[in-house]
Design a protein around this motif. Structure first.
Motif, PDB file in Angstrom:
ATOM      1  N   ARG A 132      33.389   7.575  14.636  1.00 52.66           N
ATOM      2  CA  ARG A 132      32.346   7.988  13.652  1.00 52.66           C
ATOM      3  C   ARG A 132      32.376   9.038  13.567  1.00 52.66           C
ATOM      4  N   SER A 133      31.817   9.858  14.630  1.00 50.61           N
ATOM      5  CA  SER A 133      31.672  11.345  14.590  1.00 50.61           C
ATOM      6  C   SER A 133      33.290  12.800  14.462  1.00 50.61           C
ATOM      7  N   VAL A 134      33.740  11.792  15.514  1.00 47.75           N
ATOM      8  CA  VAL A 134      35.671  12.672  15.580  1.00 47.75           C
ATOM      9  C   VAL A 134      36.404  12.362  14.248  1.00 47.75           C
ATOM     10  N   VAL A 135      36.330  10.972  13.869  1.00 51.31           N
ATOM     11  CA  VAL A 135      36.727  11.182  12.686  1.00 51.31           C
ATOM     12  C   VAL A 135      35.970  12.105  11.315  1.00 51.31           C
ATOM     13  N   LYS A 136      35.264  11.690  11.283  1.00 52.19           N
ATOM     14  CA  LYS A 136      34.182  12.802  10.444  1.00 52.19           C
ATOM     15  C   LYS A 136      33.984  14.670  10.989  1.00 52.19           C
ATOM     16  N   GLU A 137      34.768  14.149  11.564  1.00 53.24           N
ATOM     17  CA  GLU A 137      34.548  15.814  11.966  1.00 53.24           C
ATOM     18  C   GLU A 137      35.900  16.393  11.073  1.00 53.24           C
ATOM     19  N   SER A 138      37.308  15.659  11.461  1.00 53.93           N
ATOM     20  CA  SER A 138      38.139  15.805  10.522  1.00 53.93           C
ATOM     21  C   SER A 138      38.755  15.706   9.075  1.00 53.93           C
ATOM     22  N   LEU A 139      37.623  15.550   8.665  1.00 49.63           N
ATOM     23  CA  LEU A 139      38.067  14.484   7.140  1.00 49.63           C
ATOM     24  C   LEU A 139      36.732  16.072   6.276  1.00 49.63           C
ATOM     25  N   ASN A 140      36.786  16.039   4.705  1.00 44.54           N
ATOM     26  CA  ASN A 140      36.424  17.156   4.154  1.00 44.54           C
ATOM     27  C   ASN A 140      34.914  16.522   4.311  1.00 44.54           C
ATOM     28  N   LYS A 141      34.404  18.244   3.878  1.00 43.90           N
ATOM     29  CA  LYS A 141      32.600  17.757   4.306  1.00 43.90           C
ATOM     30  C   LYS A 141      32.317  17.217   2.267  1.00 43.90           C
ATOM     31  N   PRO A 142      31.359  16.408   3.239  1.00 45.95           N
ATOM     32  CA  PRO A 142      30.654  16.085   1.869  1.00 45.95           C
ATOM     33  C   PRO A 142      30.038  17.022   0.895  1.00 45.95           C
ATOM     34  N   HIS A 143      30.097  16.365  -0.756  1.00 47.85           N
ATOM     35  CA  HIS A 143      29.843  17.639  -2.287  1.00 47.85           C
ATOM     36  C   HIS A 143      28.714  17.020  -2.360  1.00 47.85           C
ATOM     37  N   ALA A 144      27.838  18.269  -2.760  1.00 52.30           N
ATOM     38  CA  ALA A 144      27.428  17.802  -3.695  1.00 52.30           C
ATOM     39  C   ALA A 144      27.001  18.496  -4.940  1.00 52.30           C
ATOM     40  N   TYR A 145      26.913  17.530  -6.003  1.00 56.02           N
ATOM     41  CA  TYR A 145      26.369  17.604  -7.280  1.00 56.02           C
ATOM     42  C   TYR A 145      24.311  17.813  -7.709  1.00 56.02           C
ATOM     43  N   LYS A 146      23.893  18.910  -7.699  1.00 55.25           N
ATOM     44  CA  LYS A 146      22.738  18.595  -8.350  1.00 55.25           C
ATOM     45  C   LYS A 146      22.988  19.758  -9.372  1.00 55.25           C
ATOM     46  N   ALA A 147      21.997  19.105 -10.925  1.00 52.49           N
ATOM     47  CA  ALA A 147      22.070  19.520 -11.713  1.00 52.49           C
ATOM     48  C   ALA A 147      20.167  19.508 -13.325  1.00 52.49           C
ATOM     49  N   LYS A 148      20.042  20.789 -13.849  1.00 51.94           N
ATOM     50  CA  LYS A 148      18.823  19.318 -14.854  1.00 51.94           C
ATOM     51  C   LYS A 148      19.352  20.418 -16.349  1.00 51.94           C
ATOM     52  N   GLU A 149      19.935  19.404 -16.563  1.00 60.25           N
ATOM     53  CA  GLU A 149      20.508  19.865 -18.393  1.00 60.25           C
ATOM     54  C   GLU A 149      19.549  19.156 -19.426  1.00 60.25           C
ATOM     55  N   LYS A 150      19.996  20.267 -20.130  1.00 58.19           N
ATOM     56  CA  LYS A 150      19.795  19.348 -21.350  1.00 58.19           C
ATOM     57  C   LYS A 150      20.978  18.470 -22.390  1.00 58.19           C
ATOM     58  N   LEU A 151      21.344  17.580 -22.354  1.00 53.79           N
ATOM     59  CA  LEU A 151      22.140  16.385 -22.706  1.00 53.79           C
ATOM     60  C   LEU A 151      21.604  16.794 -24.427  1.00 53.79           C
ATOM     61  N   THR A 152      22.732  16.603 -25.198  1.00 54.60           N
ATOM     62  CA  THR A 152      22.995  16.233 -26.741  1.00 54.60           C
ATOM     63  C   THR A 152      23.804  15.242 -27.362  1.00 54.60           C
ATOM     64  N   GLY A 153      23.301  14.375 -28.407  1.00 51.56           N
ATOM     65  CA  GLY A 153      23.881  13.783 -29.511  1.00 51.56           C
ATOM     66  C   GLY A 153      24.966  14.106 -29.843  1.00 51.56           C
ATOM     67  N   PRO A 154      25.941  12.932 -30.213  1.00 49.22           N
ATOM     68  CA  PRO A 154      26.908  13.887 -30.799  1.00 49.22           C
ATOM     69  C   PRO A 154      26.935  13.823 -32.428  1.00 49.22           C
ATOM     70  N   GLU A 155      27.818  14.841 -33.076  1.00 48.77           N
ATOM     71  CA  GLU A 155      28.002  15.174 -34.225  1.00 48.77           C
ATOM     72  C   GLU A 155      27.836  13.627 -35.088  1.00 48.77           C
ATOM     73  N   LYS A 156      27.523  13.819 -36.200  1.00 46.67           N
ATOM     74  CA  LYS A 156      27.278  12.832 -37.803  1.00 46.67           C
ATOM     75  C   LYS A 156      28.815  12.712 -37.967  1.00 46.67           C
ATOM     76  N   GLY A 157      28.549  10.843 -37.485  1.00 43.44           N
ATOM     77  CA  GLY A 157      29.817   9.828 -37.538  1.00 43.44           C
ATOM     78  C   GLY A 157      30.006   8.796 -36.454  1.00 43.44           C
ATOM     79  N   PHE A 158      29.442   9.528 -35.525  1.00 44.00           N
ATOM     80  CA  PHE A 158      29.181   9.200 -34.450  1.00 44.00           C
ATOM     81  C   PHE A 158      28.129   8.434 -33.867  1.00 44.00           C
ATOM     82  N   SER A 159      27.386   7.379 -33.159  1.00 46.52           N
ATOM     83  CA  SER A 159      26.325   6.802 -32.871  1.00 46.52           C
ATOM     84  C   SER A 159      25.870   7.202 -31.544  1.00 46.52           C
ATOM     85  N   TYR A 160      26.470   7.593 -30.802  1.00 41.19           N
ATOM     86  CA  TYR A 160      25.609   8.152 -29.479  1.00 41.19           C
ATOM     87  C   TYR A 160      26.916   8.591 -28.644  1.00 41.19           C
ATOM     88  N   ARG A 161      26.577   9.706 -27.796  1.00 41.96           N
ATOM     89  CA  ARG A 161      27.317  10.596 -26.610  1.00 41.96           C
ATOM     90  C   ARG A 161      26.801  10.210 -25.493  1.00 41.96           C
TER      91      ARG A 161
END
Length: 166
Positions: free
Chosen positions: A88-117
């Motif tokens: 397992r470790s031999v194979v993993k060494e030859s592959l792309n490294k893990p990728h992380a996504y961390k964020a704290k963000e403000k999410l807003t609802g859609p414009e009028k005419g739509f119920s949700y985003r």
């Protein structure tokens, strides 16, 4: 050849003894390095890409006229199928490294005419087959392992997107 093999074996045993008993303070520091030194075997890994796969996660659904603050913590890791533990470790060494996504963000609802985003996160993986040729350095005996890998794509490993719905 047998004399060289016996000498190599004695050297390996001596190093192990020294690190574990004569100098135990180094054993902990060297443990990970020793396992990756591949004293007994040499490895050759080849991989062949077959397709891109995706994993989509719904992060949030925000109603029209509302806003929410959300924390996101996602990771795309290497996934292996049909892989024995000893390589397992031999194979993993030859592959792309893990990728992380961390964020704290403000999410807003859609414009009028739509119920949700709806907010989504898509993890993109490159899928393919790998072949590992393991050669015993003492005997020269070879063993072949094959399996399937999923590695985070080099281009756009994680994509954040949204869609407004009625």
């Amino acid at each position: 050849m047998k004399k060289i093999s016996l000498t190599l074996l004695i050297v390996c045993i001596s190093i192990t003894f020294l690190l574990n008993f004569a100098m135990p303070e180094f054993a902990g520091k060297m443990k990970d390095n020793i396992s990756s030194m591949n004293i007994l075997y040499s490895y050759s890994v080849t991989k062949s890409f077959s397709e891109q796969t995706q994993e989509t996660i719904e992060m949030a659904s925000v109603p029209s006229g509302k806003a929410e603050t959300r924390s996101a913590d996602f990771r795309s890791d290497v996934k292996l199928e049909g892989t024995p533990l000893n390589i397992r470790s031999v194979v993993k060494e030859s592959l792309n490294k893990p990728h992380a996504y961390k964020a704290k963000e403000k999410l807003t609802g859609p414009e009028k005419g739509f119920s949700y985003r709806k907010y989504y996160l898509t993890k993109n993986y490159d899928k393919g087959r790998y072949t590992v040729n393991r050669t015993n350095k003492i005997t020269g005996k070879e063993k072949v392992y094959v399996g399937t890998y999923y590695e985070p794509s080099t281009q756009d490993p994680i994509v954040k997107w949204s869609r407004d719905e009625k």
